[in-house]
Design a protein around this motif. Structure first.
Motif, PDB file in Angstrom:
ATOM      1  N   ASP A 127       0.869  -1.165   0.000  1.00  0.00           N
ATOM      2  CA  ASP A 127       0.000   0.000   0.000  1.00  0.00           C
ATOM      3  C   ASP A 127       0.912   1.223   0.000  1.00  0.00           C
ATOM      4  OD1 ASP A 127      -2.262   1.613   0.141  1.00  0.00           O
ATOM      5  OD2 ASP A 127      -2.450   1.425   2.305  1.00  0.00           O
ATOM      6  N   ALA A 171      -0.773  -2.564  -4.111  1.00  0.00           N
ATOM      7  CA  ALA A 171      -2.156  -2.793  -3.667  1.00  0.00           C
ATOM      8  C   ALA A 171      -2.614  -1.484  -3.040  1.00  0.00           C
ATOM      9  CB  ALA A 171      -2.239  -3.940  -2.671  1.00  0.00           C
ATOM     10  N   SER A 172      -2.820  -0.500  -3.884  1.00  0.00           N
ATOM     11  CA  SER A 172      -3.085   0.860  -3.432  1.00  0.00           C
ATOM     12  C   SER A 172      -4.172   1.507  -4.277  1.00  0.00           C
ATOM     13  CB  SER A 172      -1.794   1.692  -3.544  1.00  0.00           C
ATOM     14  OG  SER A 172      -2.052   3.046  -3.330  1.00  0.00           O
ATOM     15  N   SER A 173      -4.916   2.391  -3.661  1.00  0.00           N
ATOM     16  CA  SER A 173      -5.910   3.162  -4.408  1.00  0.00           C
ATOM     17  C   SER A 173      -5.245   4.176  -5.338  1.00  0.00           C
ATOM     18  CB  SER A 173      -6.863   3.871  -3.441  1.00  0.00           C
ATOM     19  OG  SER A 173      -6.132   4.776  -2.633  1.00  0.00           O
ATOM     20  N   PHE A 207      -8.631  -2.590  -8.751  1.00  0.00           N
ATOM     21  CA  PHE A 207      -9.853  -2.613  -7.961  1.00  0.00           C
ATOM     22  C   PHE A 207     -11.041  -2.344  -8.872  1.00  0.00           C
ATOM     23  CE2 PHE A 207      -6.443  -1.405  -5.011  1.00  0.00           C
ATOM     24  CZ  PHE A 207      -6.535  -2.478  -4.144  1.00  0.00           C
ATOM     25  N   ASP A 253     -11.819   0.145  -2.850  1.00  0.00           N
ATOM     26  CA  ASP A 253     -11.038  -0.248  -1.675  1.00  0.00           C
ATOM     27  C   ASP A 253     -11.610   0.331  -0.392  1.00  0.00           C
ATOM     28  OD1 ASP A 253     -10.286   2.329  -2.350  1.00  0.00           O
ATOM     29  OD2 ASP A 253      -8.247   2.077  -1.607  1.00  0.00           O
ATOM     30  N   TRP A 296     -13.383  -4.275   1.311  1.00  0.00           N
ATOM     31  CA  TRP A 296     -12.167  -3.477   1.215  1.00  0.00           C
ATOM     32  C   TRP A 296     -11.328  -3.973   0.058  1.00  0.00           C
ATOM     33  CZ3 TRP A 296      -7.124  -4.390   3.839  1.00  0.00           C
ATOM     34  CH2 TRP A 296      -6.320  -3.254   3.880  1.00  0.00           C
ATOM     35  N   LYS A 297     -10.052  -4.178   0.203  1.00  0.00           N
ATOM     36  CA  LYS A 297      -9.168  -4.619  -0.871  1.00  0.00           C
ATOM     37  C   LYS A 297      -9.069  -6.139  -0.950  1.00  0.00           C
ATOM     38  CE  LYS A 297      -5.996  -0.711  -0.262  1.00  0.00           C
ATOM     39  NZ  LYS A 297      -4.603  -0.369   0.083  1.00  0.00           N
ATOM     40  N   ALA A 328     -10.036  -8.214  -4.328  1.00  0.00           N
ATOM     41  CA  ALA A 328      -9.151  -7.976  -5.467  1.00  0.00           C
ATOM     42  C   ALA A 328      -7.758  -8.569  -5.232  1.00  0.00           C
ATOM     43  CB  ALA A 328      -9.061  -6.479  -5.763  1.00  0.00           C
ATOM     44  N   VAL A 329      -7.235  -8.420  -4.026  1.00  0.00           N
ATOM     45  CA  VAL A 329      -5.921  -8.993  -3.720  1.00  0.00           C
ATOM     46  C   VAL A 329      -5.996 -10.516  -3.779  1.00  0.00           C
ATOM     47  CG1 VAL A 329      -4.205  -9.315  -1.881  1.00  0.00           C
ATOM     48  CG2 VAL A 329      -5.049  -7.016  -2.431  1.00  0.00           C
ATOM     49  N   TRP A 359       1.524  -8.962   2.722  1.00  0.00           N
ATOM     50  CA  TRP A 359       0.818  -7.728   2.386  1.00  0.00           C
ATOM     51  C   TRP A 359       1.078  -6.706   3.479  1.00  0.00           C
ATOM     52  CZ3 TRP A 359      -5.192  -7.939   1.586  1.00  0.00           C
ATOM     53  CH2 TRP A 359      -5.673  -6.685   1.180  1.00  0.00           C
ATOM     54  N   ASP A 399       0.006  -3.179   4.922  1.00  0.00           N
ATOM     55  CA  ASP A 399      -1.071  -2.189   4.871  1.00  0.00           C
ATOM     56  C   ASP A 399      -1.326  -1.663   6.270  1.00  0.00           C
ATOM     57  OD1 ASP A 399      -3.644  -0.793   4.218  1.00  0.00           O
ATOM     58  OD2 ASP A 399      -3.380  -1.878   2.335  1.00  0.00           O
TER      59      ASP A 399
END
Length: 155
Positions: free
Chosen positions: A8, A59-61, A84, A90, A95-96, A99-100, A111, A113
């Protein structure tokens, strides 16, 4: 297959919750974004990837901005990124995690975060569904990613 290491940005590479820009970090401003980033993170993450044979993944917006803004600022080459479902996917109830999980299907993952504890039910469902080694590494958003976090992966 090697382990995927999901990164993230906000809260992990950008310690947004700190009161002031932490020592060792530089403030970066782009048209729509601002972040405190440490140039030490890029080399440290690349060294981790080489030392323990992992693949770094966003794994970030920040989506497409992750490579061209944050990654470039800390010296990372372009990385693959989780996609996403939409600009705010997210922030939903899962949440994420969904997708992850799809991205990492059949592969071990680590991960980093800062938001794992915000959705404990979704986190527990995600962990129950995983049949590969999975390590969720919580990061304090006032401190950001530290060498201790990286050492936990390198084992």
């Amino acid at each position: 297959m090697n382990t995927l290491v999901f990164l993230d940005i906000d809260g992990v590479l950008n310690p947004w919750a700190a009161q002031v820009c932490p020592p060792g970090y530089t403030e970066h401003r782009w048209r729509a974004r601002k972040a405190w980033l440490s140039s030490a993170h890029g080399p440290a993450l690349l060294a981790l990837a080489e030392r323990v044979d992992v693949e770094l993944v966003w794994a970030s917006s920040w989506a497409g901005d992750a490579n061209v803004l944050a990654g470039k600022a800390i010296g990372l080459p372009p990385l693959r990124a989780v996609t996403f479902a939409g600009p705010h996917a997210d922030t939903g109830p899962e949440w994420k995690f969904a997708a992850v999980g799809r991205f990492a299907y059949g592969r071990p993952l680590v991960w980093f975060d800062d938001d794992f504890d915000l959705r404990p039910g979704a986190r527990e469902r995600f962990l129950r569904r995983r049949d590969q080694p999975t390590l969720l590494v919580p990061v304090d958003p006032a401190v950001g990613l530290t060498q201790e976090h990286l050492d936990a992966v390198a084992g």
